[in-house]
Motif scaffolding. Sequence first.
Motif, PDB file in Angstrom:
ATOM      1  N   SER A   5       0.828  -1.194   0.000  1.00  0.00           N
ATOM      2  CA  SER A   5       0.000   0.000   0.000  1.00  0.00           C
ATOM      3  C   SER A   5       0.863   1.244   0.000  1.00  0.00           C
ATOM      4  CB  SER A   5      -0.931   0.017   1.219  1.00  0.00           C
ATOM      5  OG  SER A   5      -0.176   0.056   2.419  1.00  0.00           O
ATOM      6  N   THR A   6       0.253   2.345  -0.377  1.00  0.00           N
ATOM      7  CA  THR A   6       0.899   3.649  -0.357  1.00  0.00           C
ATOM      8  C   THR A   6       0.695   4.256   1.021  1.00  0.00           C
ATOM      9  OG1 THR A   6      -1.095   4.798  -1.056  1.00  0.00           O
ATOM     10  CG2 THR A   6       0.326   3.907  -2.787  1.00  0.00           C
ATOM     11  N   ASP A  12      -0.788  -0.082  -4.105  1.00  0.00           N
ATOM     12  CA  ASP A  12      -0.059   0.334  -5.294  1.00  0.00           C
ATOM     13  C   ASP A  12       0.027  -0.832  -6.271  1.00  0.00           C
ATOM     14  OD1 ASP A  12       1.614   1.319  -7.219  1.00  0.00           O
ATOM     15  OD2 ASP A  12       3.311   1.706  -5.874  1.00  0.00           O
ATOM     16  N   ASP A  15       3.465  -2.171  -7.125  1.00  0.00           N
ATOM     17  CA  ASP A  15       4.338  -2.675  -6.072  1.00  0.00           C
ATOM     18  C   ASP A  15       4.954  -4.007  -6.505  1.00  0.00           C
ATOM     19  OD1 ASP A  15       4.999  -4.248  -3.516  1.00  0.00           O
ATOM     20  OD2 ASP A  15       4.566  -2.245  -2.750  1.00  0.00           O
ATOM     21  N   THR A  39      -4.013   2.541  -6.459  1.00  0.00           N
ATOM     22  CA  THR A  39      -3.457   3.627  -7.258  1.00  0.00           C
ATOM     23  C   THR A  39      -2.409   3.034  -8.188  1.00  0.00           C
ATOM     24  OG1 THR A  39      -2.474   5.846  -7.197  1.00  0.00           O
ATOM     25  CG2 THR A  39      -1.634   4.221  -5.628  1.00  0.00           C
TER      26      THR A  39
END
Length: 416
Positions: A5-6, A12, A15, A39
């Motif tokens: 995760s961001t 993400d 990633d 995202t």
Amino acid sequence: MTAPSTPGGAVDLLDPALATDPYAAYGRLREQAPTTTVTMMGSPPAVLVTRYDDVRAVLTDPRFVTDPALAGGPDTRENIMARMGVPDDVADYLLRNILTVDGAEHTRLRTLVSRAFTVRRVAALRPRVEEITSALLDRVAAAGAGGAPVDLVEALAYPLPITVICELVGVPEADRAQWHEWGEVLTTMDRERTGPALRAAIAHVHALVDARRAELADDLISALVAAQGDDGDRLSDRELVTMVFAIVMAGHETTAHLLANATLALLGDPAGLAALRADPAGWPGAVNELMRARGPVQFTQFRYPTVDVEVGGTVLAAGTPVIAGLLPANHDPRAFDRPEVLDLARETGRGEGHLGFGQGAHYCLGAALARQEGEVALRMLFERFPGLHLAVPAAEVVWLPRPGFSRVAALPVRVG
């Protein structure tokens, strides 16, 4: 491993954890919740839908569109285009084409080209697909003589679909290697090379269209030029060029990855492969299962609801960017028995039994052609080389971290 995760909490999609083991990573997301905030490349938050029934609903519900302008929301794709290094003067060729428009505009464009991809027209291409495959396998045999390793990505998986789609569309043989290079630049998102590659590809298509205007041939470009001549309102010059560009790119990249992924999977399933050798009539069903279990496309382009819509218990406001997760949906235990198992004799009932080609209005135009190329190439490959085996341990085959795609960098094999 937890979901990547961001700092803002969104997952993400670029990633490395997702690229390393996408089946496990997307599976965790699917089982944690029906929808996940994600995202990609600095885009605003979007909603990833991961369960089979919900993904199918997003793909088939006409309230979801691919053109954000129709949903009254911001165009989240612009950030991605900028991050990829796509210049403004050619961005529209990617943002507005047969793959990204809806409604009557999409129907008009699809009608102009759909006749080239009907089941009957594709069936008529089979002898040529077999001929091309046979010639490529001759080269594989020569390159692999004496036990030398051969990269099947470059020797078979790429050249077969790019040859077939270029012959169908009307791209001269001398230019096909260049299309392979342009495709690599775009899928690897090489920012420094993206602009020049796009400009060169678009200029090339313009030149092909001009050549067909001077002299028609028996190919798709000529058919589109003739249709434009009959009624100029049916197809603008820009639409014609974007159509050809989109079809050539989509028509070889995904099929190439399917062939490589499928070959690797089959080499890991000797019992299933033996059953196919004993009964070649099983190949069509096997290709469907390979597309489900090892399909190259992980998720779709953005969709946008035109009104507030509930998906998986979450109300998505109009204009919300939505991504349909094909990979997690195709491995959803709610829809498939033992989805993690590659079952080459899996019963699918009516239809394909997977969402690898999408569904709804934007269902893959070239699905019948991709299935045929898969059936022909895989059957002929394993018939020609019964001793085919990996030249490296399966764990050493490198999967490339490409957003939205499952693809190997190379597939080194020995033919005997």
